[in-house]
Write an enzyme that holds these catalytic residues in place. Sequence first.
Site, mmCIF file in Angstrom:
data_model
loop_
_atom_site.group_PDB
_atom_site.id
_atom_site.type_symbol
_atom_site.label_atom_id
_atom_site.label_comp_id
_atom_site.label_asym_id
_atom_site.label_seq_id
_atom_site.Cartn_x
_atom_site.Cartn_y
_atom_site.Cartn_z
ATOM 1 N N CYS A 181 35.159 89.148 44.417
ATOM 2 C CA CYS A 181 34.135 88.391 43.699
ATOM 3 C C CYS A 181 32.811 88.353 44.448
ATOM 4 O O CYS A 181 31.797 87.915 43.907
ATOM 5 C CB CYS A 181 34.634 86.978 43.408
ATOM 6 S SG CYS A 181 35.863 86.941 42.090
ATOM 7 N N ASP A 216 30.248 79.762 30.039
ATOM 8 C CA ASP A 216 31.387 79.123 30.708
ATOM 9 C C ASP A 216 32.271 80.218 31.308
ATOM 10 O O ASP A 216 31.808 81.347 31.493
ATOM 11 C CB ASP A 216 32.139 78.232 29.700
ATOM 12 C CG ASP A 216 32.755 77.010 30.358
ATOM 13 O OD1 ASP A 216 33.629 77.196 31.220
ATOM 14 O OD2 ASP A 216 32.357 75.877 30.025
ATOM 15 N N ASP A 235 40.391 83.104 34.355
ATOM 16 C CA ASP A 235 39.326 82.560 33.516
ATOM 17 C C ASP A 235 39.872 82.043 32.185
ATOM 18 O O ASP A 235 39.277 81.150 31.578
ATOM 19 C CB ASP A 235 38.222 83.604 33.288
ATOM 20 C CG ASP A 235 37.172 83.567 34.391
ATOM 21 O OD1 ASP A 235 36.925 82.472 34.955
ATOM 22 O OD2 ASP A 235 36.592 84.621 34.697
ATOM 23 N N GLY A 282 43.564 100.263 28.067
ATOM 24 C CA GLY A 282 42.416 100.142 28.951
ATOM 25 C C GLY A 282 41.510 101.340 28.859
ATOM 26 O O GLY A 282 41.671 102.193 27.982
ATOM 27 N N HIS A 283 40.556 101.392 29.788
ATOM 28 C CA HIS A 283 39.601 102.489 29.819
ATOM 29 C C HIS A 283 39.268 102.791 31.270
ATOM 30 O O HIS A 283 39.022 101.872 32.046
ATOM 31 C CB HIS A 283 38.327 102.110 29.053
ATOM 32 C CG HIS A 283 37.352 103.229 28.931
ATOM 33 N ND1 HIS A 283 37.546 104.301 28.089
ATOM 34 C CD2 HIS A 283 36.178 103.473 29.561
ATOM 35 C CE1 HIS A 283 36.524 105.138 28.195
ATOM 36 N NE2 HIS A 283 35.685 104.656 29.085
#
Length: 339
Positions: free
Chosen positions: A12, A44, A85, A132-133
């Site tokens: 992060c 948010d 999240d 996914g990619h």
Amino acid sequence: MKLAGLEAGGGCAAKYPAARLQEVLSGFVPATSEELLVGLSPADDAAVYRLDDERALVFTIDFFPPMLDDPAAFGAIAAANALNDVFAMGGRPLLALSVAAFPADLHVELVRAILVGAAAKVAEAGALLAGGHTIRDDEPKYGLAVVGTVHPDAVWRKSTARPGDALFLTKPLGTGLVLTGVRKGLLGEPELAAAVESMTRLNAEAADAIRPFEPGAVTDVTGFGLFGHTHELAERSGVRVVLEGSSFPALPGALAVAEQGMRTAGDPRNREFVAGALSLNGLPDTAALLGFDPQTSGGLLIALPAEKAAVVEASFAAAGQFLARLGRVEAGAGVVVYS
Ligand code: CO
Ligand code: CO
């Protein structure tokens, strides 16, 4: 080939500077709709979209470069961080898609290990990794887009803390400091293992434990650090947060790294983000470094009425779950820290 050697400011800490992001978004007209319960105004941990009276979708995406060499641990951390999240909005994840970039010559065993680590974490969260990619990139990156659900009347925003609330955190701080200490040879395997255990831990159990107490505001502490995310909560709720610096919980080894005066990659940006909103009142440097340290896959930051605090603490203690009381919410503005 080692993963983290390819990128120093992973996890992060790789977040775009918050101050810069605010500047970019200031010229942007956010989408609005009666069904969009949480969008960009104010932003948010995830977007929330009402489907009907019983269900809303929670939708989020998170990805970053590696912060350590173990590919399976990196995959699990990146997945936990993205899934968290959804838990930070009070939701439960259903479905995830990989968002990935790898150097074309990165060993296939490493790439597979990242995906296997992530898939196991998604399964642990009760969700499905369904696709996914992947693109080529000199710097590896991995993360997830996640869809979950939440009851439209039980969405946990970060903009709804109220004077009289007590503030809690569900994981210790210092992931950036510990990883820096390991990279510089100051810390070893036990400290790294404790940090990895913390970063791979889903906030699902903490969310389930806090749900019966109907928290007033919830977010998770990630790249902007404790001070940055507390500042967001205070500003968006229109309140002041008072933190007790002596109560900041630290991962093993984090304070030893702080005592050496080592700052993590995201530290200067996080200081810039809260400048003008944060009063440190002579807080010792080591505690300040914990507060500015960018957290990868950090804990839930929870505000709830102080009269519930004792019973919340007792219930977490009875379940053997980590919970630290960090301070309180008052009328006013800004973040004030006392030692
Ligand atoms: Co978040
Ligand atoms: Co996020």
